[in-house]
Design an enzyme around this catalytic site. Structure first.
Site, PDB file in Angstrom:
ATOM      1  N   ASP A  48       0.882  -1.150   0.000  1.00 49.08           N
ATOM      2  CA  ASP A  48       0.000   0.000   0.000  1.00 49.08           C
ATOM      3  C   ASP A  48       0.936   1.220   0.000  1.00 49.08           C
ATOM      4  O   ASP A  48       2.116   1.074   0.341  1.00 49.08           O
ATOM      5  CB  ASP A  48      -0.825  -0.092   1.297  1.00 49.08           C
ATOM      6  CG  ASP A  48      -1.503   1.184   1.665  1.00 49.08           C
ATOM      7  OD1 ASP A  48      -2.468   1.536   0.988  1.00 49.08           O
ATOM      8  OD2 ASP A  48      -1.062   1.829   2.640  1.00 49.08           O
ATOM      9  N   ASP A  50       0.011   5.018   0.997  1.00 49.80           N
ATOM     10  CA  ASP A  50      -0.146   6.039   2.036  1.00 49.80           C
ATOM     11  C   ASP A  50      -0.144   5.428   3.437  1.00 49.80           C
ATOM     12  O   ASP A  50      -0.939   4.539   3.732  1.00 49.80           O
ATOM     13  CB  ASP A  50      -1.433   6.828   1.794  1.00 49.80           C
ATOM     14  CG  ASP A  50      -1.383   7.527   0.457  1.00 49.80           C
ATOM     15  OD1 ASP A  50      -0.647   8.520   0.339  1.00 49.80           O
ATOM     16  OD2 ASP A  50      -2.046   7.052  -0.487  1.00 49.80           O
TER      17      ASP A  50
HETATM   18  N1  LIG Z   1     -11.997  10.821  -0.245  1.00 52.12           N
HETATM   19  C1  LIG Z   1     -11.294  10.433   0.835  1.00 52.12           C
HETATM   20  N2  LIG Z   1     -10.043   9.956   0.679  1.00 52.12           N
HETATM   21  C2  LIG Z   1      -9.378   9.605   1.786  1.00 52.12           C
HETATM   22  C3  LIG Z   1      -9.906   9.715   3.076  1.00 52.12           C
HETATM   23  N3  LIG Z   1      -8.989   9.279   3.971  1.00 52.12           N
HETATM   24  C4  LIG Z   1      -7.910   8.925   3.251  1.00 52.12           C
HETATM   25  N4  LIG Z   1      -8.133   9.132   1.941  1.00 52.12           N
HETATM   26  C5  LIG Z   1      -7.242   8.919   0.794  1.00 52.12           C
HETATM   27  O1  LIG Z   1      -7.115   7.536   0.574  1.00 52.12           O
HETATM   28  C6  LIG Z   1      -5.852   7.292   0.001  1.00 52.12           C
HETATM   29  C7  LIG Z   1      -5.185   6.167   0.791  1.00 52.12           C
HETATM   30  O2  LIG Z   1      -4.274   5.541  -0.032  1.00 52.12           O
HETATM   31  P1  LIG Z   1      -3.588   4.107   0.307  1.00 52.12           P
HETATM   32  O3  LIG Z   1      -2.267   4.189  -0.380  1.00 52.12           O
HETATM   33  O4  LIG Z   1      -3.472   3.981   1.763  1.00 52.12           O
HETATM   34  O5  LIG Z   1      -4.490   3.077  -0.309  1.00 52.12           O
HETATM   35  C8  LIG Z   1      -5.047   8.595   0.025  1.00 52.12           C
HETATM   36  O6  LIG Z   1      -5.093   9.188  -1.251  1.00 52.12           O
HETATM   37  C9  LIG Z   1      -5.848   9.434   0.999  1.00 52.12           C
HETATM   38  O7  LIG Z   1      -5.753  10.818   0.698  1.00 52.12           O
HETATM   39  C10 LIG Z   1     -11.222  10.224   3.211  1.00 52.12           C
HETATM   40  O8  LIG Z   1     -11.766  10.374   4.327  1.00 52.12           O
HETATM   41  N5  LIG Z   1     -11.874  10.582   2.070  1.00 52.12           N
HETATM   42 MG   LIG Z   2      -2.603   3.172   3.430  1.00 53.57          MG
END
Ligand SMILES: Nc1nc2c(ncn2[C@@H]2O[C@H](COP(=O)(O)O)[C@@H](O)[C@H]2O)c(=O)[nH]1
Ligand SMILES: [Mg+2]
Length: 391
Positions: A48, A50
């Site tokens: 993953d 983030d």
């Molecule tokens: N629309 C929203 N996006 C969100 C939220 N919390 C996190 N995020 C986004 O998800 C991805 C996570 O990526 P990963 O690599 O862990 O799969 C990242 O782009 C965040 O900005 C939310 O509440 N709403």
């Molecule tokens: Mg993540």
């Protein structure tokens, strides 16, 4: 191997609790596990992005989300301007907590869903209040959506903190919040404002401008990927972030190992991965009934091309031409199998930070041929609330 590491005295030592001083490996580098995994069976290792490869700095990144959310509450949802002066303590909340949206409470439960500690806003509730709200050990709520929210990602720490602040604020200033607002309504407002911060560029634009301010540099990532690839394993990335942002973050993380990082069209980091899937919409990416289409992403332009034609099922890895690009958007776990040319989920190890999005869902994916589960492991679990002692 870490030069400071002390070798175990004998092979038997790995099965026992060390009786003497623990090894001199820093806690951040120690690995803890709750089951065994035979790496010999693993042919592809995925990550993953983030909060897994990209470790955000909560003091800047979560603060950005916190202040961005308040701005939206004030400007778009009529909350009072004094909220703009509020401060965020990024160390206060931890993952594993549960928000009771209707009552304005923050709960810490044990693994049997018994509420051990409850706060109303920032005030700890007495035992009597707690039992009155959540019953005794014999009567348990399910503590699930829609009445409760799980603080299960590091992205949620700011929103939990802000909810607690608003609960206290509304209790002492009922006239200052928009009329008709109750705790659950306030939670909904906070949630939609946070969501918008993630979608409208409030966060991503700032990170793209100055990644080093928001993401920890990690010089171990590239050597780790190189080591995995050298061992003959495929490597892949599956992230819910879209391509443009993924490219920014991965360029920054792999930057010190690349020659011309300044060029915005330098996608050299892609050489560390066999497959990159962006906009994956986890957890549904792992659902076996997910029929989301897969698109190829053209890295320079970000253009999306339909990819289902090239890798339509069933795919025989020997006879299909290799896809031109290795960056994709959408799709599902079946596409991932075909792109990696793996026959069984049990050959894949996926490393993520989100207990529901990355881990539980992916572990439940049943491979139709082998009935084996995709292996998934959680990093970063140290700042979950530990289940309380079951005393
Ligand atoms: N629309 C929203 N996006 C969100 C939220 N919390 C996190 N995020 C986004 O998800 C991805 C996570 O990526 P990963 O690599 O862990 O799969 C990242 O782009 C965040 O900005 C939310 O509440 N709403
Ligand atoms: Mg993540």
């Amino acid at each position: 191997m870490d030069s400071g590491a002390v070798e175990p005295a004998s092979t038997g030592a790995i099965w026992s609790t060390p009786s003497v001083e623990p090894r001199s490996i820093s806690i951040g580098k120690q690995i803890f596990c709750n089951r065994s995994l035979n790496m010999r069976n693993i042919t592809a290792v995925g990550f993953d992005m983030d909060y897994t490869l990209a470790q955000y700095k909560p003091e800047t990144f979560e603060a950005l989300a916190y202040h961005g959310t308040i701005e939206k509450l004030v400007k778009d949802l009529n909350y009072p301007e004094e909220l703009l002066t509020w401060q965020f303590d990024w160390k206060y909340m931890v993952r594993g907590l549960v928000l009771d949206k209707k009552r304005g409470n923050i709960l810490k439960m044990d693994r049997h869903k018994y509420v051990k500690v409850a706060y109303h806003g920032f005030r700890e509730m007495s035992k009597e209040e707690k039992v009155a709200a959540y019953g005794s050990t014999l009567i348990r709520d399910s503590f699930d959506e829609p009445d409760y929210a799980l603080i299960d990602t590091l992205f949620s720490l700011g929103e939990a903190y802000l909810f607690a602040q608003l609960v206290d604020f509304m209790d002492s200033n009922p006239a200052k919040v928009p009329s008709g607002t109750d705790y659950a309504h306030m939670y909904r407002d906070v949630r939609s404002a946070v969501d918008l911060c993630h979608r409208d560029g409030t966060l991503k634009r700032m990170v793209a401008k100055e990644p080093s301010r928001y993401i920890n540099e990690d010089l171990a990532i590239v050597p780790m990927l190189q080591m995995l690839r050298k061992s003959g394993r495929s490597t892949f990335l599956v992230t819910n972030s879209l391509w443009d942002y993924t490219d920014v973050v991965m360029n920054y993380l792999c930057g010190p190992y690349m020659s011309d990082v300044s060029s915005s069209h330098n996608h050299k980091w892609l050489e560390y991965f066999d497959v990159v899937i962006t906009g994956s919409s986890k957890p549904s990416f792992f659902h076996d009934d997910n029929r989301t289409g897969l698109f190829e992403v053209e890295p320079d332009s970000g253009k999306l091309l339909n990819a289902d034609l090239q890798i339509g099922s069933p795919r025989s890895s020997q006879h299909q031409p290799k896809p031109i690009h290795k960056v994709y958007q959408g799709g599902n776990v079946g596409h991932l199998h075909r792109l990696l040319s793996v026959a069984s989920s049990s050959q894949i190890l996926y490393v993520g930070d989100h207990i529901y999005g990355d881990i539980l869902r992916s572990k439940k994916v049943l491979d139709k041929n082998t009935h084996a589960n995709l292996r998934a492991c959680l990093i970063n679990s140290s700042n979950y609330t530990a289940p309380s002692n079951e005393s």
